[in-house]
Design a protein around this motif. Structure first.
Motif, PDB file in Angstrom:
ATOM      1  N   ALA A  89       0.820  -1.214   0.000  1.00  0.00           N
ATOM      2  CA  ALA A  89       0.000   0.000   0.000  1.00  0.00           C
ATOM      3  C   ALA A  89       0.854   1.264   0.000  1.00  0.00           C
ATOM      4  O   ALA A  89       0.340   2.365   0.197  1.00  0.00           O
ATOM      5  N   ASP A  90       2.169   1.111  -0.209  1.00  0.00           N
ATOM      6  CA  ASP A  90       3.105   2.251  -0.274  1.00  0.00           C
ATOM      7  C   ASP A  90       3.181   3.030   1.035  1.00  0.00           C
ATOM      8  O   ASP A  90       3.135   4.273   1.063  1.00  0.00           O
ATOM      9  N   ALA A  91       3.327   2.317   2.145  1.00  0.00           N
ATOM     10  CA  ALA A  91       3.486   2.965   3.448  1.00  0.00           C
ATOM     11  C   ALA A  91       4.795   3.748   3.498  1.00  0.00           C
ATOM     12  O   ALA A  91       5.779   3.402   2.828  1.00  0.00           O
ATOM     13  N   THR A  92       4.813   4.791   4.309  1.00  0.00           N
ATOM     14  CA  THR A  92       6.031   5.562   4.510  1.00  0.00           C
ATOM     15  C   THR A  92       6.966   4.808   5.463  1.00  0.00           C
ATOM     16  O   THR A  92       6.526   3.901   6.192  1.00  0.00           O
ATOM     17  N   PRO A  93       8.251   5.172   5.501  1.00  0.00           N
ATOM     18  CA  PRO A  93       9.167   4.532   6.457  1.00  0.00           C
ATOM     19  C   PRO A  93       8.695   4.644   7.907  1.00  0.00           C
ATOM     20  O   PRO A  93       8.845   3.690   8.691  1.00  0.00           O
ATOM     21  N   VAL A  94       8.133   5.790   8.283  1.00  0.00           N
ATOM     22  CA  VAL A  94       7.645   5.958   9.649  1.00  0.00           C
ATOM     23  C   VAL A  94       6.474   5.020   9.920  1.00  0.00           C
ATOM     24  O   VAL A  94       6.394   4.383  10.984  1.00  0.00           O
ATOM     25  N   GLN A  95       5.561   4.909   8.973  1.00  0.00           N
ATOM     26  CA  GLN A  95       4.428   3.980   9.129  1.00  0.00           C
ATOM     27  C   GLN A  95       4.913   2.541   9.241  1.00  0.00           C
ATOM     28  O   GLN A  95       4.414   1.767  10.062  1.00  0.00           O
ATOM     29  N   LEU A  96       5.899   2.176   8.426  1.00  0.00           N
ATOM     30  CA  LEU A  96       6.440   0.817   8.486  1.00  0.00           C
ATOM     31  C   LEU A  96       7.086   0.535   9.842  1.00  0.00           C
ATOM     32  O   LEU A  96       6.951  -0.566  10.387  1.00  0.00           O
ATOM     33  N   GLU A  97       7.769   1.521  10.394  1.00  0.00           N
ATOM     34  CA  GLU A  97       8.406   1.344  11.695  1.00  0.00           C
ATOM     35  C   GLU A  97       7.360   1.088  12.776  1.00  0.00           C
ATOM     36  O   GLU A  97       7.514   0.189  13.617  1.00  0.00           O
ATOM     37  N   LYS A 131      -1.321  -9.797  27.591  1.00  0.00           N
ATOM     38  CA  LYS A 131      -2.071  -8.534  27.558  1.00  0.00           C
ATOM     39  C   LYS A 131      -1.129  -7.355  27.382  1.00  0.00           C
ATOM     40  O   LYS A 131      -1.430  -6.400  26.643  1.00  0.00           O
ATOM     41  N   GLU A 132       0.027  -7.388  28.034  1.00  0.00           N
ATOM     42  CA  GLU A 132       1.001  -6.303  27.892  1.00  0.00           C
ATOM     43  C   GLU A 132       1.487  -6.185  26.446  1.00  0.00           C
ATOM     44  O   GLU A 132       1.656  -5.073  25.918  1.00  0.00           O
ATOM     45  N   ALA A 133       1.710  -7.335  25.795  1.00  0.00           N
ATOM     46  CA  ALA A 133       2.145  -7.308  24.389  1.00  0.00           C
ATOM     47  C   ALA A 133       1.058  -6.719  23.496  1.00  0.00           C
ATOM     48  O   ALA A 133       1.344  -5.924  22.579  1.00  0.00           O
ATOM     49  N   VAL A 134      -0.184  -7.082  23.746  1.00  0.00           N
ATOM     50  CA  VAL A 134      -1.306  -6.526  22.965  1.00  0.00           C
ATOM     51  C   VAL A 134      -1.405  -5.021  23.178  1.00  0.00           C
ATOM     52  O   VAL A 134      -1.614  -4.261  22.223  1.00  0.00           O
ATOM     53  N   ASP A 135      -1.253  -4.569  24.414  1.00  0.00           N
ATOM     54  CA  ASP A 135      -1.316  -3.127  24.702  1.00  0.00           C
ATOM     55  C   ASP A 135      -0.212  -2.373  23.972  1.00  0.00           C
ATOM     56  O   ASP A 135      -0.439  -1.275  23.434  1.00  0.00           O
ATOM     57  N   ARG A 136       0.983  -2.950  23.935  1.00  0.00           N
ATOM     58  CA  ARG A 136       2.087  -2.292  23.205  1.00  0.00           C
ATOM     59  C   ARG A 136       1.771  -2.214  21.710  1.00  0.00           C
ATOM     60  O   ARG A 136       2.095  -1.222  21.046  1.00  0.00           O
ATOM     61  N   ALA A 137       1.157  -3.269  21.189  1.00  0.00           N
ATOM     62  CA  ALA A 137       0.794  -3.280  19.767  1.00  0.00           C
ATOM     63  C   ALA A 137      -0.202  -2.169  19.460  1.00  0.00           C
ATOM     64  O   ALA A 137      -0.038  -1.418  18.483  1.00  0.00           O
ATOM     65  N   ILE A 138      -1.220  -2.055  20.284  1.00  0.00           N
ATOM     66  CA  ILE A 138      -2.239  -1.024  20.046  1.00  0.00           C
ATOM     67  C   ILE A 138      -1.650   0.376  20.214  1.00  0.00           C
ATOM     68  O   ILE A 138      -1.957   1.292  19.436  1.00  0.00           O
ATOM     69  N   ASP A 139      -0.780   0.543  21.189  1.00  0.00           N
ATOM     70  CA  ASP A 139      -0.127   1.843  21.390  1.00  0.00           C
ATOM     71  C   ASP A 139       0.683   2.263  20.161  1.00  0.00           C
ATOM     72  O   ASP A 139       0.782   3.461  19.849  1.00  0.00           O
ATOM     73  N   ALA A 140       1.255   1.293  19.458  1.00  0.00           N
ATOM     74  CA  ALA A 140       2.068   1.605  18.273  1.00  0.00           C
ATOM     75  C   ALA A 140       1.228   2.208  17.152  1.00  0.00           C
ATOM     76  O   ALA A 140       1.774   2.827  16.222  1.00  0.00           O
ATOM     77  N   LEU A 141      -0.090   2.043  17.218  1.00  0.00           N
ATOM     78  CA  LEU A 141      -0.987   2.554  16.174  1.00  0.00           C
ATOM     79  C   LEU A 141      -1.562   3.921  16.529  1.00  0.00           C
ATOM     80  O   LEU A 141      -2.501   4.385  15.874  1.00  0.00           O
ATOM     81  N   ALA A 142      -1.023   4.578  17.551  1.00  0.00           N
ATOM     82  CA  ALA A 142      -1.595   5.830  18.043  1.00  0.00           C
ATOM     83  C   ALA A 142      -1.697   6.910  16.957  1.00  0.00           C
ATOM     84  O   ALA A 142      -2.634   7.719  16.967  1.00  0.00           O
ATOM     85  N   ASP A 143      -0.772   6.917  16.015  1.00  0.00           N
ATOM     86  CA  ASP A 143      -0.772   7.952  14.985  1.00  0.00           C
ATOM     87  C   ASP A 143      -1.605   7.582  13.762  1.00  0.00           C
ATOM     88  O   ASP A 143      -1.687   8.368  12.810  1.00  0.00           O
ATOM     89  N   PHE A 144      -2.201   6.398  13.772  1.00  0.00           N
ATOM     90  CA  PHE A 144      -3.041   5.974  12.652  1.00  0.00           C
ATOM     91  C   PHE A 144      -4.494   6.356  12.933  1.00  0.00           C
ATOM     92  O   PHE A 144      -4.928   6.390  14.081  1.00  0.00           O
ATOM     93  N   ASP A 145      -5.250   6.622  11.873  1.00  0.00           N
ATOM     94  CA  ASP A 145      -6.643   7.030  12.033  1.00  0.00           C
ATOM     95  C   ASP A 145      -7.572   5.820  12.141  1.00  0.00           C
ATOM     96  O   ASP A 145      -7.120   4.695  12.382  1.00  0.00           O
ATOM     97  N   SER A 146      -8.847   6.052  11.941  1.00  0.00           N
ATOM     98  CA  SER A 146      -9.838   4.990  12.112  1.00  0.00           C
ATOM     99  C   SER A 146      -9.692   3.862  11.094  1.00  0.00           C
ATOM    100  O   SER A 146     -10.240   2.772  11.293  1.00  0.00           O
ATOM    101  N   ASN A 147      -8.975   4.098  10.004  1.00  0.00           N
ATOM    102  CA  ASN A 147      -8.746   3.018   9.030  1.00  0.00           C
ATOM    103  C   ASN A 147      -7.945   1.869   9.622  1.00  0.00           C
ATOM    104  O   ASN A 147      -7.945   0.762   9.078  1.00  0.00           O
TER     105      ASN A 147
END
Length: 298
Positions: A200-208, A266-282
């Motif tokens: 989907a042509d993600a940016t380097p920051v999005q990929l990180e 649960k801690e691993a799941v929370d870290r995963a969700i936190d990593a998406l903080a800059d992504f929108d509702s998509n």
């Protein structure tokens, strides 16, 4: 969004695509292709292909991107299925049941099962590299092929499985268990997320950010697998329960006990969700998928 409805809808899309792309049984290879198709269509959650599509949609929701990622998602499921066929072999985990059905070697013999796995692995790279499958830019296609090759190979899934078998009935440090989990299960899950994003042509920051997400849901997935093997029934799992303890495998429950293991998942799941903080509702499907991985029952 309702994650149960989403998973059901996406699973149907993936399986329609697999039917479209997968080899059809034909002489003189009928039995071999039947064996490939048997395991590929024997059920399953289709988590890896769904993650691939969800990651792509988090970046770009255009129909073209979705269509481009369908063969990629099918290739990921081919590789995952090949790994299950080989894991179940008598020389490996020696399981007669997978997803509530007889395993490949029970029906097709050991040689037939080995070749079915080989066929699925190599066909995955046929799907990935065929320029007639979608309109991915050549550089994106090459990146995805390289990414999946590394994740599924000796420094990824295969290496993790080799390390897992080599350490059965042995005491080894927790770092070794982390390495096994990161490679045996986590590598292909992270790869599925990144492949969708690259397509989907993600940016380097999005990929990180998505790599952090993928690494953590991959870890959570294997921790929950450890938990379910120790606490669920064979009927719930669709495969032999309690097999990890019987084979002397080191697992998170063996190191930490059941309750602490749940906390770590649960801690691993929370870290995963936190990593998406800059992504929108998509990216909401990715968030819900992370929670689903923690709460699943098989």
């Amino acid at each position: 969004m309702n994650i149960t409805t989403y998973l059901s809808e996406q699973r149907i899309l993936v399986e329609k695509a697999m039917n479209r792309y997968m080899l059809k049984a034909d002489e003189p290879f009928t039995e071999h292709i039947d064996a490939m198709r048997y395991s590929l269509f024997a059920g399953g959650k289709r988590v890896r292909p769904i993650l691939c599509l969800a990651a792509g949609a988090a970046i770009d929701q255009s129909p073209a991107t979705h269509e481009n990622l369908l063969p990629v998602s099918c290739a990921l499921e081919c590789i995952h299925t090949y790994s299950l066929i080989h894991d179940d072999l008598p020389a490996m985990d020696d399981d007669d049941l997978r997803r509530g059905k007889p395993t490949s070697h029970v029906l097709y013999g050991e040689a037939g099962a080995i070749l079915a796995g080989d066929g699925l692995l190599t066909y995955a790279f046929d799907l990935l590299s065929d320029e007639n499958n979608g309109t991915l830019r050549p550089e994106s296609r090459l990146k995805i092929v390289n990414l999946i090759a590394k994740a599924s190979g000796s420094l990824g899934m295969v290496g993790g499985q080799a390390l897992d078998i080599a350490n059965e009935n042995k005491e080894f440090p927790f770092e070794t268990l982390k390495t096994i989990h990161r490679n045996k299960t986590g590598a292909l899950i992270t790869c599925a997320v990144l492949a969708g994003a690259i397509g989907a042509d993600a940016t380097p920051v999005q990929l990180e950010k998505l790599k952090i997400y993928g690494d953590n849901i991959g870890l959570a997935f294997q921790i929950v697998d450890d938990l379910l093997n120790a606490t669920a029934t064979t009927e719930q799992l669709g495969k032999a329960a309690g097999s990890d303890a019987e084979r002397g495998k080191a697992t998170y429950p063996a190191y930490f006990g059941i309750d602490k293991t749940r906390d770590l998942a649960k801690e691993a799941v929370d870290r995963a969700i936190d990593a998406l903080a800059d992504f929108d509702s998509n990216a909401e499907p990715l968030r819900k998928l992370a929670s689903y991985i923690y709460t699943r029952s098989n």
